[in-house]
Design a protein around this motif. Structure first.
Motif, PDB file in Angstrom:
ATOM      1  N   PRO A  66      64.457 108.326  24.134  1.00 27.34           N
ATOM      2  CA  PRO A  66      65.417 107.600  24.572  1.00 27.34           C
ATOM      3  C   PRO A  66      66.809 107.642  23.603  1.00 27.34           C
ATOM      4  N   MET A  67      66.780 108.012  22.519  1.00 24.01           N
ATOM      5  CA  MET A  67      67.863 108.013  21.589  1.00 24.01           C
ATOM      6  C   MET A  67      68.791 109.265  21.807  1.00 24.01           C
ATOM      7  N   LEU A  68      68.192 110.298  22.101  1.00 16.74           N
ATOM      8  CA  LEU A  68      68.919 111.304  22.498  1.00 16.74           C
ATOM      9  C   LEU A  68      69.543 111.280  23.771  1.00 16.74           C
ATOM     10  N   TYR A  69      69.022 110.518  24.818  1.00 14.75           N
ATOM     11  CA  TYR A  69      69.615 110.501  26.293  1.00 14.75           C
ATOM     12  C   TYR A  69      70.604 109.423  26.099  1.00 14.75           C
ATOM     13  N   ALA A  70      70.759 108.348  25.302  1.00 11.64           N
ATOM     14  CA  ALA A  70      71.644 107.311  25.134  1.00 11.64           C
ATOM     15  C   ALA A  70      72.761 108.132  24.492  1.00 11.64           C
ATOM     16  N   LEU A  71      72.368 108.640  23.307  1.00 10.26           N
ATOM     17  CA  LEU A  71      73.910 109.392  22.675  1.00 10.26           C
ATOM     18  C   LEU A  71      74.402 110.435  23.323  1.00 10.26           C
ATOM     19  N   VAL A  72      73.548 111.252  24.201  1.00  7.51           N
ATOM     20  CA  VAL A  72      74.448 112.233  24.852  1.00  7.51           C
ATOM     21  C   VAL A  72      75.285 111.815  25.842  1.00  7.51           C
ATOM     22  N   GLU A  73      74.583 110.806  26.725  1.00  2.00           N
ATOM     23  CA  GLU A  73      75.387 109.861  27.731  1.00  2.00           C
ATOM     24  C   GLU A  73      76.631 109.525  27.292  1.00  2.00           C
ATOM     25  N   ARG A  74      76.466 108.834  26.174  1.00  2.00           N
ATOM     26  CA  ARG A  74      77.675 107.902  25.593  1.00  2.00           C
ATOM     27  C   ARG A  74      78.671 108.901  25.234  1.00  2.00           C
ATOM     28  N   ALA A  75      78.201 109.998  24.281  1.00  3.00           N
ATOM     29  CA  ALA A  75      79.082 111.256  23.611  1.00  3.00           C
ATOM     30  C   ALA A  75      79.783 111.713  24.718  1.00  3.00           C
ATOM     31  N   VAL A 114      75.977 119.796  28.600  1.00  5.53           N
ATOM     32  CA  VAL A 114      74.833 119.759  27.670  1.00  5.53           C
ATOM     33  C   VAL A 114      73.842 118.515  28.000  1.00  5.53           C
ATOM     34  N   VAL A 115      72.570 118.747  27.871  1.00  3.50           N
ATOM     35  CA  VAL A 115      71.618 117.788  28.162  1.00  3.50           C
ATOM     36  C   VAL A 115      70.735 117.677  26.956  1.00  3.50           C
ATOM     37  N   PRO A 116      69.984 116.403  26.837  1.00  3.22           N
ATOM     38  CA  PRO A 116      69.171 116.041  25.863  1.00  3.22           C
ATOM     39  C   PRO A 116      68.252 116.998  25.268  1.00  3.22           C
ATOM     40  N   ASP A 157      68.602 120.219  25.518  1.00  4.48           N
ATOM     41  CA  ASP A 157      69.276 120.994  24.618  1.00  4.48           C
ATOM     42  C   ASP A 157      69.467 120.745  23.251  1.00  4.48           C
ATOM     43  N   ILE A 158      69.421 119.478  22.819  1.00  4.44           N
ATOM     44  CA  ILE A 158      69.666 119.197  21.316  1.00  4.44           C
ATOM     45  C   ILE A 158      68.192 119.003  21.004  1.00  4.44           C
ATOM     46  N   ALA A 159      67.261 118.988  21.567  1.00  3.57           N
ATOM     47  CA  ALA A 159      65.857 119.238  20.986  1.00  3.57           C
ATOM     48  C   ALA A 159      65.652 120.711  20.901  1.00  3.57           C
ATOM     49  N   VAL A 160      65.882 121.360  21.730  1.00  5.69           N
ATOM     50  CA  VAL A 160      65.783 122.867  21.307  1.00  5.69           C
ATOM     51  C   VAL A 160      66.656 123.400  20.315  1.00  5.69           C
ATOM     52  N   MET A 161      67.642 122.964  20.032  1.00  7.67           N
ATOM     53  CA  MET A 161      68.493 123.215  18.980  1.00  7.67           C
ATOM     54  C   MET A 161      67.819 122.643  17.555  1.00  7.67           C
ATOM     55  N   LEU A 162      67.247 121.731  17.639  1.00  2.66           N
ATOM     56  CA  LEU A 162      66.484 120.969  16.312  1.00  2.66           C
ATOM     57  C   LEU A 162      65.512 122.192  16.090  1.00  2.66           C
ATOM     58  N   ILE A 163      64.584 122.192  17.216  1.00  2.26           N
ATOM     59  CA  ILE A 163      63.501 122.986  16.896  1.00  2.26           C
ATOM     60  C   ILE A 163      63.828 124.567  16.395  1.00  2.26           C
ATOM     61  N   THR A 164      65.129 125.258  16.781  1.00  4.23           N
ATOM     62  CA  THR A 164      65.739 126.392  16.407  1.00  4.23           C
ATOM     63  C   THR A 164      65.901 126.275  15.012  1.00  4.23           C
ATOM     64  N   ALA A 165      66.763 125.238  14.718  1.00  2.00           N
ATOM     65  CA  ALA A 165      67.275 125.029  13.144  1.00  2.00           C
ATOM     66  C   ALA A 165      66.056 125.036  12.364  1.00  2.00           C
ATOM     67  N   LEU A 169      77.619 128.092  30.433  1.00  2.00           N
ATOM     68  CA  LEU A 169      76.117 128.142  30.352  1.00  2.00           C
ATOM     69  C   LEU A 169      75.628 128.653  31.335  1.00  2.00           C
ATOM     70  N   THR A 170      75.059 129.817  31.348  1.00  2.00           N
ATOM     71  CA  THR A 170      74.684 130.562  32.592  1.00  2.00           C
ATOM     72  C   THR A 170      73.317 130.243  33.019  1.00  2.00           C
ATOM     73  N   GLU A 171      72.387 129.705  31.958  1.00  2.00           N
ATOM     74  CA  GLU A 171      71.113 129.377  32.407  1.00  2.00           C
ATOM     75  C   GLU A 171      70.897 127.837  32.575  1.00  2.00           C
ATOM     76  N   PRO A 172      69.919 127.622  33.374  1.00  2.00           N
ATOM     77  CA  PRO A 172      69.605 126.279  33.286  1.00  2.00           C
ATOM     78  C   PRO A 172      68.864 125.360  32.301  1.00  2.00           C
ATOM     79  N   PRO A 173      69.181 124.281  32.101  1.00  2.00           N
ATOM     80  CA  PRO A 173      68.248 123.690  30.641  1.00  2.00           C
ATOM     81  C   PRO A 173      66.997 123.573  31.056  1.00  2.00           C
ATOM     82  N   LEU A 174      66.073 123.253  29.984  1.00  4.78           N
ATOM     83  CA  LEU A 174      64.657 123.005  30.239  1.00  4.78           C
ATOM     84  C   LEU A 174      64.614 121.421  30.359  1.00  4.78           C
ATOM     85  N   ASP A 175      63.462 121.009  31.219  1.00  2.00           N
ATOM     86  CA  ASP A 175      63.346 119.718  31.288  1.00  2.00           C
ATOM     87  C   ASP A 175      62.240 119.021  30.100  1.00  2.00           C
TER      88      ASP A 175
END
Length: 260
Positions: free
Chosen positions: A163-172, A182-184, A186-194, A231-237
């Motif tokens: 819920p935090m990511l959804y709120a921040l992404v929408e507001r940003a 960008v969708v929430p 995407d941020i989760a995948v970036m953190l896992i990648t990091a 971004l040519t590929e769709p995001p994950l849900d």
């Protein structure tokens, strides 16, 4: 002989009556007087958890509670009274991690600009793990255990972060700082990648993750029309993220890595 309690201030005494004479016997210590023991117990708990982080980072998860007691400077019995086995200790570290993530998420949501909140969350999540591989492995091991045996508790981190990511992404995006495609997740995948990148570089450069996180963050910024790379590929849900996380956690730790 008859006895009866009588209250003197906030202390209770027992009066023993023997004819005309009486002897007042002080009562046992009140709860207020036993508080130092509780403080000592909490101090010992913190010492044990801190020592466990150090030993896990140094030796991995296959260490005994005896080794952790030695690192903490406590008797083995003290450690076993607090944590009867290593799983209980890992569980306590996990609970502490949940509290830490909740604090970071609250800090991110409280910042005036949602963009700053996203940057703060991503940075602090990596900073807490950067110098402690043992703790990272302990957290993943505990999540695997909870997913199998206590799914409700295993959802604790996701219920804080999603819920935090959804709120921040929408507001940003509304504030014009975050690119609109960008969708929430995407941020989760970036953190896992990091985190994976952090695992790779930590042995030689524990803070190198900051360089690569800066590249990720720069790629998230909104640019003038047409300046962002498409971004040519769709995001994950969310369900796909769950499936990816389960496969990632189990495959990296249960299957040996094949060399070519």
């Amino acid at each position: 002989m008859n006895t009866k309690p009588q209250v003197e201030g906030d202390r209770t005494a027992i009066t023993a009556q023997t004819g005309a004479a009486s002897v007042s016997v002080p009562a046992l210590a009140t709860p207020t007087e036993s508080r130092p023991l509780r403080r000592d117990a909490e101090r010992n708990r913190r010492l044990i958890l801190s020592a466990a982080k150090v030993v896990f980072a140094r030796r991995g998860l296959d260490v005994s509670l005896d080794e952790i007691a030695k690192e903490a400077g406590l008797g083995v019995g003290t450690v076993y009274r607090r944590f009867p086995n290593r799983d209980a200790l890992i569980g306590a570290l996990y609970d502490d991690m949940v509290v830490s993530i909740k604090r970071i998420a609250d800090e991110a949501l409280a910042l005036p600009r949602a963009w700053d909140g996203l940057v703060h969350f991503m940075t602090e999540m990596l900073a807490t793990q950067a110098h402690d591989k043992g703790l990272r492995d302990a957290m993943i091991a505990q999540e695997m255990h909870l997913d199998e045996h206590d799914p409700q508790k295993g959802q604790a981190v996701r219920e804080i972060v999603q819920p935090m990511l959804y709120a921040l992404v929408e507001r940003a995006q509304r504030e014009g700082d975050l690119r609109a495609d960008v969708v929430p997740t995407d941020i989760a995948v970036m953190l896992i990648t990091a985190v994976t990148m952090l695992e790779l570089t930590a042995p030689v450069a524990p803070d190198n993750w900051r360089r690569h996180l800066s590249v990720m963050i720069d790629g998230l910024r909104a640019r003038p029309d047409g300046a962002n790379c498409a971004l040519t590929e769709p995001p994950l849900d969310d369900e796909q993220i769950e499936e990816c996380m389960t496969g990632w956690k189990y495959s990296t730790r249960q299957a040996p890595r094949q060399r070519t």
